[in-house]
Write an enzyme that holds these catalytic residues in place. Sequence first.
Site, PDB file in Angstrom:
ATOM      1  N   GLY A 124     -21.434  -5.777 -11.758  1.00  0.00           N
ATOM      2  CA  GLY A 124     -20.571  -6.108 -12.890  1.00  0.00           C
ATOM      3  C   GLY A 124     -21.185  -5.736 -14.232  1.00  0.00           C
TER       4      GLY A 124
ATOM      5  N   GLU B 230     -20.251  -2.298 -14.648  1.00  0.00           N
ATOM      6  CA  GLU B 230     -18.800  -2.267 -14.886  1.00  0.00           C
ATOM      7  C   GLU B 230     -18.464  -2.701 -16.313  1.00  0.00           C
ATOM      8  OE1 GLU B 230     -18.237  -4.679 -11.412  1.00  0.00           O
ATOM      9  OE2 GLU B 230     -17.124  -3.089 -10.398  1.00  0.00           O
TER      10      GLU B 230
ATOM     11  N   ALA C  57     -22.154  -9.717 -10.963  1.00  0.00           N
ATOM     12  CA  ALA C  57     -21.490 -10.989 -10.673  1.00  0.00           C
ATOM     13  C   ALA C  57     -22.527 -12.021 -10.261  1.00  0.00           C
ATOM     14  CB  ALA C  57     -20.485 -10.789  -9.537  1.00  0.00           C
TER      15      ALA C  57
ATOM     16  N   GLU D 299     -23.181  -3.304  -4.809  1.00  0.00           N
ATOM     17  CA  GLU D 299     -22.390  -4.271  -4.012  1.00  0.00           C
ATOM     18  C   GLU D 299     -22.423  -3.960  -2.517  1.00  0.00           C
ATOM     19  OE1 GLU D 299     -21.371  -2.721  -6.753  1.00  0.00           O
ATOM     20  OE2 GLU D 299     -20.574  -4.213  -8.155  1.00  0.00           O
TER      21      GLU D 299
HETATM   22  N1  COA Z   1     -26.373 -13.335  -9.291  1.00  0.00           N
HETATM   23  C1  COA Z   1     -27.055 -14.490  -9.228  1.00  0.00           C
HETATM   24  N2  COA Z   1     -28.387 -14.563  -9.332  1.00  0.00           N
HETATM   25  C2  COA Z   1     -29.070 -13.423  -9.489  1.00  0.00           C
HETATM   26  C3  COA Z   1     -28.427 -12.176  -9.556  1.00  0.00           C
HETATM   27  C4  COA Z   1     -27.021 -12.171  -9.450  1.00  0.00           C
HETATM   28  N3  COA Z   1     -26.303 -11.031  -9.524  1.00  0.00           N
HETATM   29  N4  COA Z   1     -29.364 -11.213  -9.707  1.00  0.00           N
HETATM   30  C5  COA Z   1     -30.557 -11.844  -9.740  1.00  0.00           C
HETATM   31  N5  COA Z   1     -30.377 -13.163  -9.606  1.00  0.00           N
HETATM   32  C6  COA Z   1     -31.416 -14.216  -9.623  1.00  0.00           C
HETATM   33  C7  COA Z   1     -32.369 -14.091  -8.467  1.00  0.00           C
HETATM   34  O1  COA Z   1     -31.850 -14.729  -7.332  1.00  0.00           O
HETATM   35  C8  COA Z   1     -33.593 -14.762  -9.023  1.00  0.00           C
HETATM   36  O2  COA Z   1     -33.379 -16.158  -8.978  1.00  0.00           O
HETATM   37  P1  COA Z   1     -34.639 -17.163  -8.808  1.00  0.00           P
HETATM   38  O3  COA Z   1     -35.562 -16.859  -9.954  1.00  0.00           O
HETATM   39  O4  COA Z   1     -34.003 -18.498  -8.873  1.00  0.00           O
HETATM   40  O5  COA Z   1     -35.243 -16.811  -7.485  1.00  0.00           O
HETATM   41  C9  COA Z   1     -33.571 -14.371 -10.497  1.00  0.00           C
HETATM   42  O6  COA Z   1     -32.220 -14.018 -10.787  1.00  0.00           O
HETATM   43  C10 COA Z   1     -34.434 -13.174 -10.812  1.00  0.00           C
HETATM   44  O7  COA Z   1     -34.148 -12.148  -9.886  1.00  0.00           O
HETATM   45  P2  COA Z   1     -35.303 -11.321  -9.171  1.00  0.00           P
HETATM   46  O8  COA Z   1     -34.655 -10.505  -8.106  1.00  0.00           O
HETATM   47  O9  COA Z   1     -36.406 -12.231  -8.757  1.00  0.00           O
HETATM   48  O10 COA Z   1     -35.804 -10.449 -10.401  1.00  0.00           O
HETATM   49  P3  COA Z   1     -36.289  -8.955 -10.419  1.00  0.00           P
HETATM   50  O11 COA Z   1     -36.699  -8.699 -11.827  1.00  0.00           O
HETATM   51  O12 COA Z   1     -37.258  -8.682  -9.317  1.00  0.00           O
HETATM   52  O13 COA Z   1     -34.977  -8.076 -10.088  1.00  0.00           O
HETATM   53  C11 COA Z   1     -32.710  -7.407 -10.270  1.00  0.00           C
HETATM   54  C12 COA Z   1     -33.886  -8.086 -10.956  1.00  0.00           C
HETATM   55  C13 COA Z   1     -31.512  -7.551 -11.229  1.00  0.00           C
HETATM   56  C14 COA Z   1     -32.979  -5.929 -10.033  1.00  0.00           C
HETATM   57  C15 COA Z   1     -32.419  -8.056  -8.912  1.00  0.00           C
HETATM   58  O14 COA Z   1     -32.361  -9.442  -9.085  1.00  0.00           O
HETATM   59  C16 COA Z   1     -31.121  -7.636  -8.272  1.00  0.00           C
HETATM   60  O15 COA Z   1     -31.048  -6.590  -7.649  1.00  0.00           O
HETATM   61  N6  COA Z   1     -30.059  -8.465  -8.437  1.00  0.00           N
HETATM   62  C17 COA Z   1     -28.816  -8.299  -7.739  1.00  0.00           C
HETATM   63  C18 COA Z   1     -28.000  -7.175  -8.319  1.00  0.00           C
HETATM   64  C19 COA Z   1     -26.694  -7.059  -7.563  1.00  0.00           C
HETATM   65  O16 COA Z   1     -26.632  -6.880  -6.368  1.00  0.00           O
HETATM   66  N7  COA Z   1     -25.580  -7.119  -8.334  1.00  0.00           N
HETATM   67  C20 COA Z   1     -24.274  -6.959  -7.812  1.00  0.00           C
HETATM   68  C21 COA Z   1     -23.689  -8.275  -7.517  1.00  0.00           C
HETATM   69  S1  COA Z   1     -22.129  -8.102  -6.711  1.00  0.00           S
END
Ligand code: COA
Length: 259
Positions: free
Chosen positions: A108, A111, A65, A131
């Site tokens: 998501g 999911e 999400a 989450e």
């Molecule tokens: N929603 C909104 N923005 C997100 C996002 C999400 N679910 N996941 C990542 N982003 C954004 C980050 O804030 C970052 O933004 P920025 O470049 O403006 O700072 C950008 O995407 C890249 O993320 P980053 O964490 O720097 O990249 P990474 O390659 O180190 O890690 C992930 C990638 C996907 C592993 C990590 O971003 C992550 O764990 N995301 C969240 C996953 C999550 O909790 N999902 C469930 C949501 S309920």
Amino acid sequence: MADFELLTLERLGDGVAVLTLANGKVNALSRELLAEIGAAVDELASDLPGAVVITGGDRLFAAGADISQFGGPDEAAVIGFGFHAALDAVAALPRFVIAAVSGFALGGGCELALACDYRIASERAVFGQPEILLGIVPGGGGTQRLPRVVGTSRAKEMCITGRQVRAEEALRIGLADEVVAPEDLMERSLALAAQVAAGASTAQAICKRLIDEGVETSLADGLALEREGFVEAFRTDDARTGVASFLEHGPGNATFTGH
Ligand code: COA
């Protein structure tokens, strides 16, 4: 075909449709992207392809999400509704839907992959329901579809700790159905989809429905559904073609129309 901004929908000549998420760095499943997924599925449902591949492209599948859209409980209700509407529509498509997972499929994203019928993962794929690390719970079907795929205890462990699962483990626990080298991911996914698309589509749709409805009910009720579905399949042109072809030419030689 409708115009989409956050995904592409492509229909290939072999009857395969490919839906590719294209929403910024991490394919965040924003309200807008979920609405586009719903619209893309509506479009597919109105002119059914033979099979569908859903992918997030070469780098990752989807990071869940869009956290920047989170607010309080009122926003959560809207977001949860949007997730269920879009992902239930994917799951209900009467065609085999393959998730081609190249990298992170988190929250998501996991999911969405679970709403597909089959998951092909790159060796680099990572699945998870993180989450809980935000102090919340999965809202796109994770607490319901994940246990149906990996069992309740593993689903609880994944959802309650937020632990991420790499491709090999995903394969072992049944979360991924196949693992392939990253460079083979799309080729393998498209080849399987093309094989399915050349098959008896209406009978395939009956199979999908019987399995999806059957696992939600008792064995006796599921077998009753199957008796009806078995008869229904015999009403198709493909049943006549398939049986006649077997008797004349042996197994595996029928050319189906999907009707
Ligand atoms: N929603 C909104 N923005 C997100 C996002 C999400 N679910 N996941 C990542 N982003 C954004 C980050 O804030 C970052 O933004 P920025 O470049 O403006 O700072 C950008 O995407 C890249 O993320 P980053 O964490 O720097 O990249 P990474 O390659 O180190 O890690 C992930 C990638 C996907 C592993 C990590 O971003 C992550 O764990 N995301 C969240 C996953 C999550 O909790 N999902 C469930 C949501 S309920």
